[in-house]
Scaffold this motif. Sequence first.
Motif, PDB file in Angstrom:
ATOM      1  N   PHE A 219     -15.901 -15.013  73.278  1.00 52.41           N
ATOM      2  CA  PHE A 219     -14.859 -15.890  73.808  1.00 52.41           C
ATOM      3  C   PHE A 219     -13.600 -15.086  74.014  1.00 52.41           C
ATOM      4  CE2 PHE A 219     -17.159 -19.209  71.231  1.00 52.41           C
ATOM      5  CZ  PHE A 219     -17.660 -19.889  72.320  1.00 52.41           C
ATOM      6  N   GLU A 220     -12.672 -15.681  74.757  1.00 55.14           N
ATOM      7  CA  GLU A 220     -11.357 -15.076  74.889  1.00 55.14           C
ATOM      8  C   GLU A 220     -10.701 -15.058  73.504  1.00 55.14           C
ATOM      9  OE1 GLU A 220      -7.064 -16.297  76.627  1.00 55.14           O
ATOM     10  OE2 GLU A 220      -8.797 -17.139  77.665  1.00 55.14           O
ATOM     11  N   GLU A 221     -10.083 -13.930  73.154  1.00 53.82           N
ATOM     12  CA  GLU A 221      -9.469 -13.834  71.830  1.00 53.82           C
ATOM     13  C   GLU A 221      -8.171 -14.623  71.765  1.00 53.82           C
ATOM     14  OE1 GLU A 221      -9.078 -10.325  69.330  1.00 53.82           O
ATOM     15  OE2 GLU A 221     -10.599  -9.381  70.605  1.00 53.82           O
ATOM     16  N   VAL A 222      -7.940 -15.297  70.644  1.00 55.70           N
ATOM     17  CA  VAL A 222      -6.682 -16.012  70.424  1.00 55.70           C
ATOM     18  C   VAL A 222      -6.031 -15.412  69.194  1.00 55.70           C
ATOM     19  CG1 VAL A 222      -5.618 -18.228  69.913  1.00 55.70           C
ATOM     20  CG2 VAL A 222      -7.616 -18.120  71.408  1.00 55.70           C
ATOM     21  N   GLU A 223      -4.770 -15.016  69.324  1.00 54.04           N
ATOM     22  CA  GLU A 223      -4.112 -14.351  68.195  1.00 54.04           C
ATOM     23  C   GLU A 223      -3.627 -15.357  67.170  1.00 54.04           C
ATOM     24  OE1 GLU A 223      -1.353 -11.157  68.893  1.00 54.04           O
ATOM     25  OE2 GLU A 223      -2.148 -11.005  70.938  1.00 54.04           O
ATOM     26  N   SER A 224      -3.532 -14.899  65.935  1.00 56.00           N
ATOM     27  CA  SER A 224      -3.158 -15.786  64.828  1.00 56.00           C
ATOM     28  C   SER A 224      -1.794 -16.430  65.042  1.00 56.00           C
ATOM     29  CB  SER A 224      -3.138 -15.018  63.509  1.00 56.00           C
ATOM     30  OG  SER A 224      -4.445 -14.776  63.092  1.00 56.00           O
ATOM     31  N   ARG A 225      -0.863 -15.706  65.661  1.00 59.66           N
ATOM     32  CA  ARG A 225       0.478 -16.292  65.781  1.00 59.66           C
ATOM     33  C   ARG A 225       0.509 -17.449  66.777  1.00 59.66           C
ATOM     34  NH1 ARG A 225       2.596 -13.646  70.435  1.00 59.66           N
ATOM     35  NH2 ARG A 225       1.542 -11.659  70.743  1.00 59.66           N
TER      36      ARG A 225
ATOM     37  N   PHE B 109      -1.534 -28.881  63.102  1.00 58.63           N
ATOM     38  CA  PHE B 109      -2.504 -29.376  62.126  1.00 58.63           C
ATOM     39  C   PHE B 109      -3.707 -28.439  62.028  1.00 58.63           C
ATOM     40  CE2 PHE B 109      -0.772 -33.697  63.490  1.00 58.63           C
ATOM     41  CZ  PHE B 109       0.214 -33.651  62.529  1.00 58.63           C
ATOM     42  N   LEU B 110      -4.023 -27.741  63.118  1.00 57.77           N
ATOM     43  CA  LEU B 110      -5.111 -26.763  63.081  1.00 57.77           C
ATOM     44  C   LEU B 110      -4.848 -25.713  62.003  1.00 57.77           C
ATOM     45  CD1 LEU B 110      -7.641 -25.384  64.212  1.00 57.77           C
ATOM     46  CD2 LEU B 110      -6.215 -24.334  65.964  1.00 57.77           C
ATOM     47  N   LEU B 111      -3.615 -25.218  61.977  1.00 57.79           N
ATOM     48  CA  LEU B 111      -3.247 -24.214  60.973  1.00 57.79           C
ATOM     49  C   LEU B 111      -3.323 -24.804  59.563  1.00 57.79           C
ATOM     50  CD1 LEU B 111      -2.136 -21.376  60.359  1.00 57.79           C
ATOM     51  CD2 LEU B 111       0.151 -22.323  60.573  1.00 57.79           C
ATOM     52  N   THR B 112      -2.801 -26.026  59.409  1.00 59.70           N
ATOM     53  CA  THR B 112      -2.860 -26.693  58.098  1.00 59.70           C
ATOM     54  C   THR B 112      -4.298 -26.801  57.615  1.00 59.70           C
ATOM     55  OG1 THR B 112      -0.931 -27.988  58.690  1.00 59.70           O
ATOM     56  CG2 THR B 112      -2.231 -28.786  56.862  1.00 59.70           C
ATOM     57  N   LEU B 113      -5.191 -27.217  58.526  1.00 54.74           N
ATOM     58  CA  LEU B 113      -6.586 -27.405  58.132  1.00 54.74           C
ATOM     59  C   LEU B 113      -7.248 -26.077  57.814  1.00 54.74           C
ATOM     60  CD1 LEU B 113      -7.736 -30.264  60.512  1.00 54.74           C
ATOM     61  CD2 LEU B 113      -7.447 -30.351  58.047  1.00 54.74           C
ATOM     62  N   ILE B 114      -6.967 -25.045  58.617  1.00 60.06           N
ATOM     63  CA  ILE B 114      -7.558 -23.720  58.333  1.00 60.06           C
ATOM     64  C   ILE B 114      -7.124 -23.255  56.945  1.00 60.06           C
ATOM     65  CG2 ILE B 114      -7.519 -21.274  58.940  1.00 60.06           C
ATOM     66  CD1 ILE B 114      -7.220 -22.092  61.854  1.00 60.06           C
ATOM     67  N   LEU B 115      -5.808 -23.296  56.700  1.00 62.62           N
ATOM     68  CA  LEU B 115      -5.290 -22.829  55.407  1.00 62.62           C
ATOM     69  C   LEU B 115      -5.816 -23.698  54.269  1.00 62.62           C
ATOM     70  CD1 LEU B 115      -1.539 -22.113  56.272  1.00 62.62           C
ATOM     71  CD2 LEU B 115      -3.375 -20.462  55.980  1.00 62.62           C
ATOM     72  N   GLY B 116      -5.733 -25.019  54.463  1.00 67.66           N
ATOM     73  CA  GLY B 116      -6.116 -25.940  53.395  1.00 67.66           C
ATOM     74  C   GLY B 116      -7.583 -25.821  53.036  1.00 67.66           C
TER      75      GLY B 116
ATOM     76  N   LEU C 274      -2.172 -12.118  59.545  1.00 69.58           N
ATOM     77  CA  LEU C 274      -1.191 -12.860  58.751  1.00 69.58           C
ATOM     78  C   LEU C 274      -1.823 -14.091  58.106  1.00 69.58           C
ATOM     79  CD1 LEU C 274       1.671 -13.136  57.768  1.00 69.58           C
ATOM     80  CD2 LEU C 274       2.232 -14.391  59.832  1.00 69.58           C
ATOM     81  N   ILE C 275      -2.676 -14.813  58.863  1.00 75.68           N
ATOM     82  CA  ILE C 275      -3.311 -16.010  58.301  1.00 75.68           C
ATOM     83  C   ILE C 275      -4.171 -15.626  57.107  1.00 75.68           C
ATOM     84  CG2 ILE C 275      -5.041 -17.803  58.731  1.00 75.68           C
ATOM     85  CD1 ILE C 275      -3.899 -18.257  61.403  1.00 75.68           C
ATOM     86  N   LEU C 276      -4.891 -14.496  57.222  1.00 74.67           N
ATOM     87  CA  LEU C 276      -5.733 -14.039  56.115  1.00 74.67           C
ATOM     88  C   LEU C 276      -4.876 -13.742  54.887  1.00 74.67           C
ATOM     89  CD1 LEU C 276      -8.500 -13.279  55.084  1.00 74.67           C
ATOM     90  CD2 LEU C 276      -8.179 -10.991  56.020  1.00 74.67           C
ATOM     91  N   ARG C 277      -3.712 -13.084  55.124  1.00 72.75           N
ATOM     92  CA  ARG C 277      -2.832 -12.771  54.008  1.00 72.75           C
ATOM     93  C   ARG C 277      -2.339 -14.032  53.327  1.00 72.75           C
ATOM     94  NH1 ARG C 277       1.572  -8.886  56.437  1.00 72.75           N
ATOM     95  NH2 ARG C 277       0.613  -9.232  58.460  1.00 72.75           N
ATOM     96  N   VAL C 278      -1.971 -15.024  54.147  1.00 68.67           N
ATOM     97  CA  VAL C 278      -1.481 -16.281  53.567  1.00 68.67           C
ATOM     98  C   VAL C 278      -2.608 -16.971  52.793  1.00 68.67           C
ATOM     99  CG1 VAL C 278      -0.649 -18.580  54.108  1.00 68.67           C
ATOM    100  CG2 VAL C 278       0.348 -16.605  55.240  1.00 68.67           C
ATOM    101  N   VAL C 279      -3.835 -16.984  53.378  1.00 61.34           N
ATOM    102  CA  VAL C 279      -4.967 -17.613  52.694  1.00 61.34           C
ATOM    103  C   VAL C 279      -5.177 -16.972  51.322  1.00 61.34           C
ATOM    104  CG1 VAL C 279      -7.490 -17.745  52.685  1.00 61.34           C
ATOM    105  CG2 VAL C 279      -6.212 -18.496  54.689  1.00 61.34           C
ATOM    106  N   ILE C 280      -5.096 -15.627  51.265  1.00 61.59           N
ATOM    107  CA  ILE C 280      -5.303 -14.939  49.985  1.00 61.59           C
ATOM    108  C   ILE C 280      -4.260 -15.392  48.973  1.00 61.59           C
ATOM    109  CG2 ILE C 280      -5.161 -12.700  48.844  1.00 61.59           C
ATOM    110  CD1 ILE C 280      -6.432 -11.500  51.361  1.00 61.59           C
TER     111      ILE C 280
END
Lengths: 439, 259
Positions: free
Chosen positions: A222-228, A233-240, A304-310
């Motif tokens: 697929f076309e790549e989408v950057e974390s930023r 709510f997508l971000l909230t759900l991924i992190l949560g 960055l999302i991975l760092r926050v998840v950790i």
Amino acid sequence: MSDTHANTVAFVRETQIPQSPPPATERGIVKWLRENMFSSVLNSILSLLSIFFIFMLIKDLGPWFWNSTWNAENLAECRELNSGACFAVINERWPQFFFGFYPAEERWRPVLAFLLLFPALAPVLFDKAPRALLVVTLLFPFVAYWLIWGGSIAFPLAVLLGFVLAFVIWKALAKTQPTIALIVSVLVLVLYQLVVGGAGLVENILMGILGNPEDGPALLAFEEVESRNIGGFLLTLILGITSISLALPIGILLALGRQSDLIIIKYICVGFIEFIRGVPLITLLFVANVLLAYFLPPGTTFDLILRVVIMVTAFAAAYLAEVVRGGLAALPRGQYEAADSLGLDYWQAMQLIILPQALKISIPGIVNVFIGLFKDTVLVSIISMYDPLGIVQPILADSDWNGILWELYGFVALFFFIFCYAMSQYSRYLEQKLRTDHR
Amino acid sequence: MSMAEAQSNVPGISDEVAISITGMNKWYGDFHVLRDIDLTVQRGERIVICGPSGSGKSTLIRCINALEEHQKGEIVVDGTLLSSDLKNIDKIRSEVGMCFQHFNLFPHLTILENCTLAPIWVRKMPKKEAEEIAMHYLEKVKIPDQANKYPGQLSGGQQQRVAIARSLCMRPRIMLFDEPTSALDPEMIKEVLDTMVSLAEDGMTMLCVTHEMGFARQVANRVIFMDAGQIVEQNEPEEFFNNPKSDRTQLFLSQILGH
């Protein structure tokens, strides 16, 4: 002889008294109202006061909803059209609330990932769900990653292979040496992921077969989408969801580690728990955002999302460890002794006897941590990520919608309420289902 | 003639040694709980251990399956030396059944699951076979109809009988009982003792810590009296009850039989 009965104690009933309905005041809604709302003078006054307050609330809030506007260009137009709420802002900006700055034509990918979440969660949450769905559960993290971030499937596939390899090694060793099997398979997993897996060799081989999306057309890419660009709510759900599902097993292991007789493992766990609990989450998020780069070798990029998840996972795991420790401490010593005396080894005793009971006791506390974690994810807005609250800021700054507050924050609150209430209801269902002590 | 030699002439008791304890000592911190314990148990023997509370009788039998660690001396169970080696400890525990004062059934599992758990996970037995064995022993303790209930739904006496069945499902060669009737109402004591008597009749090697002197008279072929962490007196039950040698034993017996 009519006075015979009055003088003798002996008595024989000759006719049955037919069953009759209770008096009108002891039936249906009248009885319910009398018992629950007007059982005493004080109770009656409180009931009437409550009814009055609810009425006042509806009187003021009702028109705000009924006279709301859903279609308008800006706040001024809203105010002209109608006197109530201006939901037009949500009508206009909902894609940002849900997806952040995710490319419009690719939005079906996170939606599909969200839909796949349900069959993936079903076998974990409900034991009536078919066991075959566990395959979906196990594959879900990899598929969801591929759908949301895009790129070639080679990367998630290479990472998945590492997990398969670690599992095979664990399975082979677990029968004879359960503790060593766990340590070896975790080591293999970490080494694989750092040396050959996602970082290079296997991914490149797979990429060679499928084609590299950067060089031209490639299979399963697929076309790549950057974390930023991922937000809302997508971000909230991924992190949560990621943090919750990682924090539970890590928290349990930390709790067991803290009780361990192995002194080094014990103090590593104690140190980790006490350090993480002693530091505000915001500090950890700043560390994730800024400082982590200094500790990593130069040139390493770390999403960055991975760092926050950790960081969020570590934070929640430390709290969970203490909640689970409370459950472990609440079990009578006899349960440990009975398990030991039957010849169960440590891991069997934990898995079959101790943890099922300790976790059951800890359900309210665990769900408490989960709900807290889910809501704490909004803190990422201070490290300039666009979670739902972060999305509100640019809207407020927009001259079209300047001055609108209730509708935006109310909408975000509604989203959080739905998910947190669902978690709370599920925990009550689970407690009911696991209640076998018949107290 | 030593005790062990005398026992070997009694029918049902073999020369084979089931448990041998030599020079065993145990401390809780600075407190010397068990002092120089020497004890040999032949296969098929039924031993009752009694004594005032705090005399170390529970600690003694808990050392035999390593629920408590001893600091000095040797314990050999079924030919396996008890050391800190986890393999040996697990082996001994799977051969030695134990019943506790407070039953310690697993409240989150049904009666049947309580009984099949260890055979399935420790003996690696197929589920169906484990269930057949479990039902066999539940019938033996006379509660097969409760198999699908949870422990919380049963009376104390029934729970203790389930605990006995759960231990028997591992086909142990030795059974340890740690005050199995102390937490029960008087009317339930009998049903548990009956179960233990029938177990004794089947030739099980048993070590019971109990205050039930009637049971000791009826079933035991040796009674051991402990006080202050030492074995003070041991004898056949007739001799022990009718003709106690030590002052301490006489005092103890007068206190528990006097009322």
